[in-house]
Motif scaffolding. Structure first.
Motif, PDB file in Angstrom:
ATOM      1  N   ALA A  69       0.796  -1.823   0.233  1.00 16.63           N
ATOM      2  CA  ALA A  69      -0.166  -0.127   0.261  1.00 16.63           C
ATOM      3  C   ALA A  69       0.614   1.411   0.468  1.00 16.63           C
ATOM      4  O   ALA A  69       0.279   2.268  -0.695  1.00 16.63           O
ATOM      5  N   GLU A  70       2.286   1.066   0.681  1.00 17.50           N
ATOM      6  CA  GLU A  70       2.669   2.433   0.728  1.00 17.50           C
ATOM      7  C   GLU A  70       3.324   2.514  -0.792  1.00 17.50           C
ATOM      8  O   GLU A  70       3.341   3.509  -1.632  1.00 17.50           O
ATOM      9  N   PHE A  71       4.201   1.402  -1.346  1.00 16.23           N
ATOM     10  CA  PHE A  71       4.556   1.290  -2.324  1.00 16.23           C
ATOM     11  C   PHE A  71       3.841   2.244  -3.621  1.00 16.23           C
ATOM     12  O   PHE A  71       3.864   3.319  -4.276  1.00 16.23           O
ATOM     13  N   LEU A  72       2.509   1.860  -3.529  1.00 21.37           N
ATOM     14  CA  LEU A  72       1.488   1.827  -4.354  1.00 21.37           C
ATOM     15  C   LEU A  72       1.165   3.328  -4.403  1.00 21.37           C
ATOM     16  O   LEU A  72       0.476   4.068  -5.444  1.00 21.37           O
ATOM     17  N   THR A  73       0.440   3.845  -2.820  1.00 24.69           N
ATOM     18  CA  THR A  73       0.570   5.009  -2.639  1.00 24.69           C
ATOM     19  C   THR A  73       1.461   6.380  -3.217  1.00 24.69           C
ATOM     20  O   THR A  73       1.589   7.434  -3.365  1.00 24.69           O
ATOM     21  N   GLU A  74       3.273   6.280  -3.434  1.00 29.96           N
ATOM     22  CA  GLU A  74       4.012   6.642  -3.488  1.00 29.96           C
ATOM     23  C   GLU A  74       3.389   6.708  -5.278  1.00 29.96           C
ATOM     24  O   GLU A  74       3.986   7.963  -5.663  1.00 29.96           O
ATOM     25  N   LEU A  75       3.577   5.920  -5.334  1.00 29.64           N
ATOM     26  CA  LEU A  75       3.942   6.099  -6.733  1.00 29.64           C
ATOM     27  C   LEU A  75       2.708   7.009  -7.116  1.00 29.64           C
ATOM     28  O   LEU A  75       3.035   7.598  -8.366  1.00 29.64           O
ATOM     29  N   VAL A  76       1.676   6.527  -7.216  1.00 25.07           N
ATOM     30  CA  VAL A  76       0.367   7.756  -7.448  1.00 25.07           C
ATOM     31  C   VAL A  76       0.603   8.813  -6.779  1.00 25.07           C
ATOM     32  O   VAL A  76       0.504   9.950  -7.388  1.00 25.07           O
ATOM     33  N   GLU A  77       1.569   9.508  -5.691  1.00 25.16           N
ATOM     34  CA  GLU A  77       0.871  10.932  -5.318  1.00 25.16           C
ATOM     35  C   GLU A  77       2.519  11.382  -6.296  1.00 25.16           C
ATOM     36  O   GLU A  77       2.377  12.612  -6.415  1.00 25.16           O
ATOM     37  N   ARG A  78       3.466  10.289  -6.173  1.00 30.74           N
ATOM     38  CA  ARG A  78       4.709  11.186  -7.561  1.00 30.74           C
ATOM     39  C   ARG A  78       4.973  11.373  -8.714  1.00 30.74           C
ATOM     40  O   ARG A  78       5.062  12.185  -9.492  1.00 30.74           O
TER      41      ARG A  78
END
Length: 452
Positions: free
Chosen positions: A159-168
């Motif tokens: 979840a952290e990996f996907l969230t960071e990907l979306v934010e960036r």
């Protein structure tokens, strides 16, 4: 994101069935399996009825160390335009890597492999995603994938990996609930915790698929009915958000029409009966005033609508990721040593499964080979695959396999050699074997055919 509704993966084997299923509101096609200038008549009819068609790529390898191939991006763009698609999708995965040794072969997995959830790998992935976004005419959504093993020393949860990907990057997400279930069984990851922490308004749509449990390992086969455990994960997702679309994937062992309809109905009931805590908003319909209270909360995990400023990834970062991925691929497809930190038993199991999958795909792209070799096809091919990594795709691999059998001289009966020689000579318009063997093979095949 446009509301899609209930859909199914379109495959040529079930083209007529898909057209007959009244509940189907949209379909997804494997992008690499269609030609935009010569669409299958079934797809043309579906488009004529107003059915949305989404191209789903499987070969771009955005999680790899190399920059996305411009030709593959152009092909994906052409398919999106030809189909009038509102979105294109791919995977958070890598599929191969070029050798860091001069003249070394490119290694291909023939499969979607998980990227390490590290900050360095995320930097490379984000840059690759931005390159892809600049080339595509419509928004891009990326799918989480399933795996048998985990990378060592990871920095993020999924979840952290996907969230960071979306934010960036501002990319959207295609959440495969069957893959979340697979990772729960095989890697002990909790789907509920992942779903609770995902950026909700980044969701493009959802995949649902079946699988099978064998020897304690869950195989995401896309060839079995959807189990209740996967529907439970879907229900959990729908309790957090209303997905714009939900799609049933089936790639082989296609059941009768009534069974597919029953699976779709079961999926539809889960979506209808769920009570989300907050639906996914339409980006164009959410006023800024409505967003303000959410933005005031700290820390905010909602994805930014626009990618943040970024610096180019250093060449050293790509080289380091290439080294990691090449070492893993060598263990999986070229009998290399298992890299430190990996579960050796899981890597060996994954290697066997990749060889079996490769065997099945070659049988599909060159059905003459299993027909010609009969029951011996599987054992002969697996023996060849253990010594010969996949390079150049499965069509070329089928020709190299035939070349291997013909040059060996001891594996085939005279009648098999004659028939395989005839097949090999008919492949002149397709991929060719290595140049050094071409003259030998041609002479060998012609001698065999003259004896007929």
């Amino acid at each position: 994101m446009r509301q899609l509704g209930l859909g199914i993966g379109w495959r040529p084997e079930i083209a007529r069935t898909v057209e007959e299923l009244e509940c189907v509101e949209w379909v997804e096609v494997v992008a690499e399996n269609i030609c935009p200038s010569h669409l299958h008549p079934s797809l043309v009819r579906l488009r004529g009825r107003g059915v949305t068609i989404v191209p789903h790529g499987v070969s771009l390898g955005l999680g790899g160390s190399e920059r996305p191939d411009p030709a593959r991006l152009a092909a994906l763009s052409d398919r999106a335009q030809a189909l009038g698609s509102p979105v294109v999708t791919e995977h958070i995965a890598f599929v191969g890597t070029g050798s860091r040794r001069p003249g070394g072969p490119r290694l291909e997995a023939g499969h979607l492999l998980a990227v390490p959830r590290t900050r360095a790998a995320l930097d490379v992935l984000c840059e690759n995603v931005r390159i892809a976004q600049e080339s595509l005419p419509v928004p891009l959504a990326l799918e989480n994938i399933a795996g048998l093993f985990s990378w060592p020393d990871e920095d993020f949860t999924e979840a952290e990996f996907l969230t960071e990907l979306v934010e960036r990057t501002g990319v959207r997400l295609l959440i495969d609930v069957a893959n979340l279930h697979t990772n729960h069984v095989n890697r002990g990851e909790d789907p509920a915790r992942t779903l609770a922490a995902l950026p909700r308004d980044a969701l493009a749509y959802v995949h649902v698929a079946g699988g099978v449990l064998e020897d304690g390992v869950w195989h995401d086969s896309h060839a079995h009915p959807v189990p209740s455990a996967v529907l439970d994960v879907l229900a959990d997702l729908c309790a957090h958000m209303t997905p714009p679309g939900v799609l049933l994937e089936r790639d082989e062992s296609f059941p009768p029409t009534d069974e597919l309809a029953a699976e779709l109905a079961a999926i539809g009931r889960v979506v209808t009966n769920a009570r989300p805590s907050r639906p996914v908003p339409e980006a164009a319909e959410v006023p800024e005033a409505a967003k303000a209270p959410e933005a005031a909360k700290a820390p905010s995990r909602e994805p930014r609508r626009r990618p943040v400023n970024h610096r180019p990834v250093a060449a050293a970062a790509r080289d380091a990721l290439a080294e990691q991925q090449e070492a893993l691929l060598s263990a999986l497809v070229a009998s290399g040593p298992v890299p430190a930190g990996f579960d050796a038993d899981r890597i060996r199991l994954q290697a066997r499964l990749l060889a079996v999958k490769r065997c099945k795909v070659v049988a599909k792209v060159a059905p003459e080979l299993p027909t010609l070799l009969g029951d011996r096809y599987r054992s002969l091919y697996l023996s060849y695959a253990r010594r010969t990594p996949l390079t150049g795709g499965h069509r070329r691999d089928s020709v190299r396999f035939a070349e291997h059998l013909l040059l060996d001289g001891t594996l085939l009966s005279p009648s098999e050699r004659t028939r395989l020689s005839d097949w090999w000579l008919r492949q002149e318009a397709g991929p060719r074997p290595r140049p050094g063997a071409l003259a030998r093979l041609t002479r060998c095949c012609r001698r065999i055919l003259r004896r007929k």
